[in-house]
Design a protein around this motif. Structure first.
Motif, PDB file in Angstrom:
ATOM      1  N   GLN A  81       0.903  -1.237   0.015  1.00  0.00           N
ATOM      2  CA  GLN A  81       0.094   0.021   0.014  1.00  0.00           C
ATOM      3  C   GLN A  81       0.704   1.374  -0.066  1.00  0.00           C
ATOM      4  N   GLU A  84       2.397   2.013  -3.490  1.00  0.00           N
ATOM      5  CA  GLU A  84       1.331   2.373  -4.449  1.00  0.00           C
ATOM      6  C   GLU A  84       1.134   3.951  -4.198  1.00  0.00           C
ATOM      7  N   SER A  85       1.037   4.321  -2.921  1.00  0.00           N
ATOM      8  CA  SER A  85       0.865   5.420  -2.470  1.00  0.00           C
ATOM      9  C   SER A  85       1.850   6.503  -2.956  1.00  0.00           C
ATOM     10  N   GLU A  86       3.123   5.895  -2.851  1.00  0.00           N
ATOM     11  CA  GLU A  86       4.323   6.533  -3.120  1.00  0.00           C
ATOM     12  C   GLU A  86       4.354   7.018  -4.479  1.00  0.00           C
ATOM     13  N   ARG A  87       4.095   5.910  -5.375  1.00  0.00           N
ATOM     14  CA  ARG A  87       4.243   6.183  -6.586  1.00  0.00           C
ATOM     15  C   ARG A  87       2.977   7.307  -7.091  1.00  0.00           C
ATOM     16  N   ALA A  88       1.835   7.367  -6.741  1.00  0.00           N
ATOM     17  CA  ALA A  88       0.575   8.214  -6.860  1.00  0.00           C
ATOM     18  C   ALA A  88       1.091   9.396  -6.467  1.00  0.00           C
ATOM     19  N   TYR A  89       1.621   9.586  -5.306  1.00  0.00           N
ATOM     20  CA  TYR A  89       2.215  10.831  -4.782  1.00  0.00           C
ATOM     21  C   TYR A  89       3.273  11.770  -5.635  1.00  0.00           C
ATOM     22  N   GLU A  90       4.082  10.755  -6.214  1.00  0.00           N
ATOM     23  CA  GLU A  90       5.146  11.083  -6.980  1.00  0.00           C
ATOM     24  C   GLU A  90       4.593  11.657  -8.465  1.00  0.00           C
ATOM     25  N   GLU A  91       3.631  10.761  -9.014  1.00  0.00           N
ATOM     26  CA  GLU A  91       3.008  11.270 -10.163  1.00  0.00           C
ATOM     27  C   GLU A  91       2.202  12.543 -10.028  1.00  0.00           C
ATOM     28  N   GLY A  92       1.637  12.953  -8.814  1.00  0.00           N
ATOM     29  CA  GLY A  92       0.848  14.159  -8.542  1.00  0.00           C
ATOM     30  C   GLY A  92       1.824  15.193  -7.980  1.00  0.00           C
ATOM     31  N   ALA A 141       5.025  11.708  -0.628  1.00  0.00           N
ATOM     32  CA  ALA A 141       5.896  10.547  -1.308  1.00  0.00           C
ATOM     33  C   ALA A 141       7.062   9.943  -0.316  1.00  0.00           C
TER      34      ALA A 141
END
Length: 155
Positions: free
Chosen positions: A66, A69-77, A83
């Motif tokens: 989890q 996945e959150s780290e990747r989402a924050y980096e993309e955002g 992240a």
């Protein structure tokens, strides 16, 4: 020392060291363990609700996944500070997981599981994956192992 006891002792040490990031992450782990114990107690009337190491390993593995996945989402955002926080939490949680298998060990584990299960086609993939999960829980990333097993069984 079982994982639950190890988490508790690390929690106490983090309190003494006043390490807030580690303390909050260890509290999250403790809460997840207690939640599963409560759920288990409600489902199994009168049985001991204590969790085994395998169940705690499952919780920890899920928590790391989890966080990644959150780290990747924050980096993309573009939310790099969040992240980084997720990355730190994942590293703390991962300390309690067994050392992952090396690439050579992973290859050998897949070969052994295919041989031991008698798998000969893609239909037997479930047997192979089940055997791998029994033998190497917490030490393999099954999201990457699945395609490798599929490739071997297809050829």
């Amino acid at each position: 020392m079982d994982l639950k006891t190890k988490v508790s002792s690390q929690l106490k040490q983090a309190m003494k060291d006043k390490d807030t990031r580690r303390l909050s992450t260890l509290r999250l782990i403790n809460a997840a363990i207690k939640d599963l114990e409560i759920a288990k107690r409600n489902c199994e009337e009168g049985d001991d609700a204590a969790l085994g190491n395998d169940e705690v390993l499952g919780i920890l593995t899920k928590m790391v996944k989890q966080r990644r996945e959150s780290e990747r989402a924050y980096e993309e955002g573009g939310r790099l500070e969040l992240a980084e926080q997720e990355r730190e939490e994942a590293e703390i949680i991962a300390e309690f997981l067994p050392k992952p298998l090396s690439d050579a060990e992973k290859e050998q584990a897949i070969k052994d599981a295919i041989a031991d299960s008698g798998a000969g086609s893609l239909r037997d993939m479930g047997k192979v994956m089940s055997l791998l999960k029994q033998r190497h829980a917490g030490r393999l990333d099954f999201a990457t192992v699945g395609p490798e097993v599929r490739e071997r069984l297809a050829s």
